[in-house]
Design a protein around this motif. Structure first.
Motif, PDB file in Angstrom:
ATOM      1  N   THR A  31       0.827  -1.207   0.000  1.00  0.00           N
ATOM      2  CA  THR A  31       0.000   0.000   0.000  1.00  0.00           C
ATOM      3  C   THR A  31       0.857   1.251   0.000  1.00  0.00           C
ATOM      4  O   THR A  31       0.607   2.201  -0.741  1.00  0.00           O
ATOM      5  CB  THR A  31      -0.927  -0.001   1.227  1.00  0.00           C
ATOM      6  OG1 THR A  31      -1.841  -1.083   1.110  1.00  0.00           O
ATOM      7  CG2 THR A  31      -1.708   1.294   1.318  1.00  0.00           C
ATOM      8  N   ALA A  32       1.886   1.249   0.830  1.00  0.00           N
ATOM      9  CA  ALA A  32       2.753   2.422   0.927  1.00  0.00           C
ATOM     10  C   ALA A  32       3.496   2.666  -0.379  1.00  0.00           C
ATOM     11  O   ALA A  32       3.689   3.807  -0.797  1.00  0.00           O
ATOM     12  CB  ALA A  32       3.745   2.234   2.076  1.00  0.00           C
ATOM     13  N   CYS A  33       3.923   1.579  -1.020  1.00  0.00           N
ATOM     14  CA  CYS A  33       4.709   1.719  -2.248  1.00  0.00           C
ATOM     15  C   CYS A  33       3.849   2.093  -3.451  1.00  0.00           C
ATOM     16  O   CYS A  33       4.313   2.755  -4.379  1.00  0.00           O
ATOM     17  CB  CYS A  33       5.452   0.414  -2.548  1.00  0.00           C
ATOM     18  SG  CYS A  33       6.729   0.007  -1.329  1.00  0.00           S
ATOM     19  N   SER A  34       2.600   1.661  -3.464  1.00  0.00           N
ATOM     20  CA  SER A  34       1.759   1.861  -4.638  1.00  0.00           C
ATOM     21  C   SER A  34       0.964   3.152  -4.588  1.00  0.00           C
ATOM     22  O   SER A  34       0.402   3.573  -5.590  1.00  0.00           O
ATOM     23  CB  SER A  34       0.784   0.692  -4.786  1.00  0.00           C
ATOM     24  OG  SER A  34      -0.091   0.643  -3.678  1.00  0.00           O
ATOM     25  N   GLY A  35       0.873   3.776  -3.417  1.00  0.00           N
ATOM     26  CA  GLY A  35       0.066   4.976  -3.284  1.00  0.00           C
ATOM     27  C   GLY A  35      -1.403   4.680  -3.130  1.00  0.00           C
ATOM     28  O   GLY A  35      -2.237   5.588  -3.265  1.00  0.00           O
ATOM     29  N   ALA A  60     -12.067   6.324   1.017  1.00  0.00           N
ATOM     30  CA  ALA A  60     -10.784   5.965   0.418  1.00  0.00           C
ATOM     31  C   ALA A  60     -10.779   6.244  -1.086  1.00  0.00           C
ATOM     32  O   ALA A  60      -9.819   6.803  -1.632  1.00  0.00           O
ATOM     33  CB  ALA A  60     -10.485   4.493   0.686  1.00  0.00           C
ATOM     34  N   LEU A  61     -11.860   5.865  -1.756  1.00  0.00           N
ATOM     35  CA  LEU A  61     -11.934   6.073  -3.203  1.00  0.00           C
ATOM     36  C   LEU A  61     -12.090   7.555  -3.541  1.00  0.00           C
ATOM     37  O   LEU A  61     -11.446   8.074  -4.458  1.00  0.00           O
ATOM     38  CB  LEU A  61     -13.101   5.269  -3.782  1.00  0.00           C
ATOM     39  CG  LEU A  61     -12.900   3.750  -3.801  1.00  0.00           C
ATOM     40  CD1 LEU A  61     -14.218   3.035  -4.054  1.00  0.00           C
ATOM     41  CD2 LEU A  61     -11.869   3.355  -4.844  1.00  0.00           C
ATOM     42  N   ALA A  62     -12.957   8.241  -2.777  1.00  0.00           N
ATOM     43  CA  ALA A  62     -13.155   9.665  -3.036  1.00  0.00           C
ATOM     44  C   ALA A  62     -11.878  10.450  -2.801  1.00  0.00           C
ATOM     45  O   ALA A  62     -11.606  11.458  -3.470  1.00  0.00           O
ATOM     46  CB  ALA A  62     -14.277  10.207  -2.144  1.00  0.00           C
ATOM     47  N   ASN A  73      -4.719   7.836 -11.178  1.00  0.00           N
ATOM     48  CA  ASN A  73      -5.716   7.728 -10.118  1.00  0.00           C
ATOM     49  C   ASN A  73      -6.798   6.708 -10.467  1.00  0.00           C
ATOM     50  O   ASN A  73      -7.312   6.004  -9.592  1.00  0.00           O
ATOM     51  CB  ASN A  73      -6.351   9.087  -9.841  1.00  0.00           C
ATOM     52  CG  ASN A  73      -5.482   9.954  -8.940  1.00  0.00           C
ATOM     53  OD1 ASN A  73      -4.505   9.481  -8.373  1.00  0.00           O
ATOM     54  ND2 ASN A  73      -5.837  11.219  -8.816  1.00  0.00           N
ATOM     55  N   ALA A  74      -7.168   6.635 -11.747  1.00  0.00           N
ATOM     56  CA  ALA A  74      -8.133   5.620 -12.176  1.00  0.00           C
ATOM     57  C   ALA A  74      -7.562   4.225 -11.973  1.00  0.00           C
ATOM     58  O   ALA A  74      -8.262   3.296 -11.531  1.00  0.00           O
ATOM     59  CB  ALA A  74      -8.510   5.836 -13.637  1.00  0.00           C
ATOM     60  N   ALA A  75      -6.265   4.060 -12.279  1.00  0.00           N
ATOM     61  CA  ALA A  75      -5.617   2.765 -12.085  1.00  0.00           C
ATOM     62  C   ALA A  75      -5.530   2.425 -10.595  1.00  0.00           C
ATOM     63  O   ALA A  75      -5.701   1.263 -10.193  1.00  0.00           O
ATOM     64  CB  ALA A  75      -4.225   2.783 -12.707  1.00  0.00           C
ATOM     65  N   ARG A  76      -5.272   3.430  -9.760  1.00  0.00           N
ATOM     66  CA  ARG A  76      -5.210   3.202  -8.319  1.00  0.00           C
ATOM     67  C   ARG A  76      -6.578   2.781  -7.768  1.00  0.00           C
ATOM     68  O   ARG A  76      -6.668   1.914  -6.901  1.00  0.00           O
ATOM     69  CB  ARG A  76      -4.728   4.460  -7.599  1.00  0.00           C
ATOM     70  CG  ARG A  76      -3.248   4.782  -7.810  1.00  0.00           C
ATOM     71  CD  ARG A  76      -2.794   5.880  -6.877  1.00  0.00           C
ATOM     72  NE  ARG A  76      -1.408   6.250  -7.117  1.00  0.00           N
ATOM     73  CZ  ARG A  76      -1.030   7.301  -7.836  1.00  0.00           C
ATOM     74  NH1 ARG A  76      -1.942   8.108  -8.360  1.00  0.00           N
ATOM     75  NH2 ARG A  76       0.250   7.558  -8.022  1.00  0.00           N
ATOM     76  N   ALA A  77      -7.634   3.431  -8.261  1.00  0.00           N
ATOM     77  CA  ALA A  77      -8.980   3.076  -7.802  1.00  0.00           C
ATOM     78  C   ALA A  77      -9.297   1.628  -8.146  1.00  0.00           C
ATOM     79  O   ALA A  77      -9.840   0.879  -7.327  1.00  0.00           O
ATOM     80  CB  ALA A  77     -10.010   4.015  -8.428  1.00  0.00           C
ATOM     81  N   GLY A 102      -7.547  -0.431 -18.670  1.00  0.00           N
ATOM     82  CA  GLY A 102      -8.270  -0.719 -17.431  1.00  0.00           C
ATOM     83  C   GLY A 102      -9.770  -0.567 -17.553  1.00  0.00           C
ATOM     84  O   GLY A 102     -10.461  -0.415 -16.553  1.00  0.00           O
ATOM     85  N   ASP A 103     -10.313  -0.615 -18.787  1.00  0.00           N
ATOM     86  CA  ASP A 103     -11.749  -0.409 -18.978  1.00  0.00           C
ATOM     87  C   ASP A 103     -12.560  -1.692 -18.870  1.00  0.00           C
ATOM     88  O   ASP A 103     -13.781  -1.646 -18.926  1.00  0.00           O
ATOM     89  CB  ASP A 103     -12.013   0.226 -20.354  1.00  0.00           C
ATOM     90  CG  ASP A 103     -11.608   1.694 -20.370  1.00  0.00           C
ATOM     91  OD1 ASP A 103     -11.470   2.267 -19.281  1.00  0.00           O
ATOM     92  OD2 ASP A 103     -11.431   2.250 -21.463  1.00  0.00           O
ATOM     93  N   SER A 104     -11.918  -2.841 -18.745  1.00  0.00           N
ATOM     94  CA  SER A 104     -12.665  -4.091 -18.629  1.00  0.00           C
ATOM     95  C   SER A 104     -13.290  -4.181 -17.240  1.00  0.00           C
ATOM     96  O   SER A 104     -12.785  -3.593 -16.277  1.00  0.00           O
ATOM     97  CB  SER A 104     -11.741  -5.288 -18.862  1.00  0.00           C
ATOM     98  OG  SER A 104     -10.733  -5.320 -17.881  1.00  0.00           O
TER      99      SER A 104
END
Length: 320
Positions: A31-35, A60-62, A73-77, A102-104
């Protein structure tokens, strides 16, 4: 002999605890490394649906801010959703080879004891105020995954997030975007040969606002709809699932399933078009709804799913 058995059990418990501690350390490090937002700890052992935990997922998502298509940010979500589903014990499927950016759909399964399957879908709907995706349905689904994982189940439960691209600035185009995302999910299930084994589909699309009113979708499966509305009345959420008033036909994910010839769908879509504005206050603090905003749909979805699976099990008991 008893002493040796106790010693063996103590060792097993020690190593199990060590593995769990290591898994927590790896999760925190990743978590720390990926943001990614941290894993919510609130109500982690609650036996039923926790509105407070659903709110924690929403926060968390907001907190990731704007999430344009293809952005980090979309990839992180998406990574957050997949991580939390995996944490709940669900087996997350890998995206198909044809997925782009990441649209699937995100799809994971809580394994059951038989081949029968139930599917719960939450579309990542675009928010009307332009602040980004509406995370209320996805947050509810993530907490449902944890709550359902604590119950032994005859049926595998699928948890799907239908990814929605930002809509064009045209009135009503957000609903078409939701339907398009549903069609992509249906096609993915059909291509993998999974659609035929699904006994029922539940679509979650709440609007976290001051008052929740779930539309009585005319095209929802009548038996499923009656079961969930009776569950709502039993839980004291009749105001959010009103019996009075007319029928409606909200467009969205359920329309994609119906167009594909699949009719065993129950749609829980808020009939209101107002949503919480995920803006920022004067002091630049994120404006979030109260936990109670997640209670009606989440609690009814959880209890309703358990009742639905019990009903299907009774039907199966009399099937040849």
């Amino acid at each position: 002999m008893i002493s040796r058995t106790r010693s063996h059990m103590a060792k097993r418990l020690f190593y199990k605890g060590l593995r769990n501690a290591l898994a927590c350390c790896l999760l925190a490090l990743g978590t720390a490394c990926s943001g990614l937002p941290p894993h919510p700890e609130i109500d982690a052992r609650a036996e039923k649906f926790s509105a407070r935990r659903a709110r924690a997922h929403f926060a968390a998502l907001a907190g990731l801010g704007e999430r344009p298509r293809g952005s980090e940010n979309a990839a992180r979500a998406r990574a957050y959703v997949e991580r939390e589903l995996g944490w709940a014990g669900a087996e997350v499927e890998e995206p198909g080879p044809d997925s782009v950016g990441g649209d699937s759909p995100v799809l994971a399964w809580l394994p059951g004891s038989t081949e029968g399957r139930i599917l719960v879908v939450a579309p990542w709907s675009p928010a009307l105020d332009g602040a980004g995706p509406d995370d209320s349905g996805v947050a509810t689904l993530l907490e449902l995954a944890r709550a359902l994982s604590r119950q032994p189940s005859r049926y595998s439960v699928g948890l799907a997030v239908a990814v929605v691209a930002p809509p064009a600035p045209v009135a009503g185009s957000d609903r078409e975007a939701v339907r398009t995302s549903g069609a992509a999910l249906v096609e993915s299930l059909r291509a993998d040969g999974q659609l035929e084994s699904i006994r029922a589909v539940l679509v979650l699309e709440p609007r976290v606002g001051t008052s929740t009113r779930i539309a009585r979708d005319l095209r929802s499966h009548p038996v499923f709809r009656d079961l969930f509305w009776r569950t709502a009345a039993r839980l004291g959420h009749g105001g959010a699932f009103p019996e009075e008033g007319g029928w409606s036909t909200p467009e969205g994910v359920q329309g994609a399933f119906l167009s594909a010839g699949y009719g065993r769908v129950l749609s829980l879509v808020d009939e209101g078009q107002t949503r919480v504005r995920r803006g920022r206050a004067v002091e630049d603090a994120l404006v979030l709804p109260e936990p109670s905003a997640f209670e009606p749909v989440g609690a009814v979805a959880y209890e309703g799913l358990l009742a639905l699976m019990a009903r299907l099990a009774r039907v199966d008991a009399f099937s040849p």
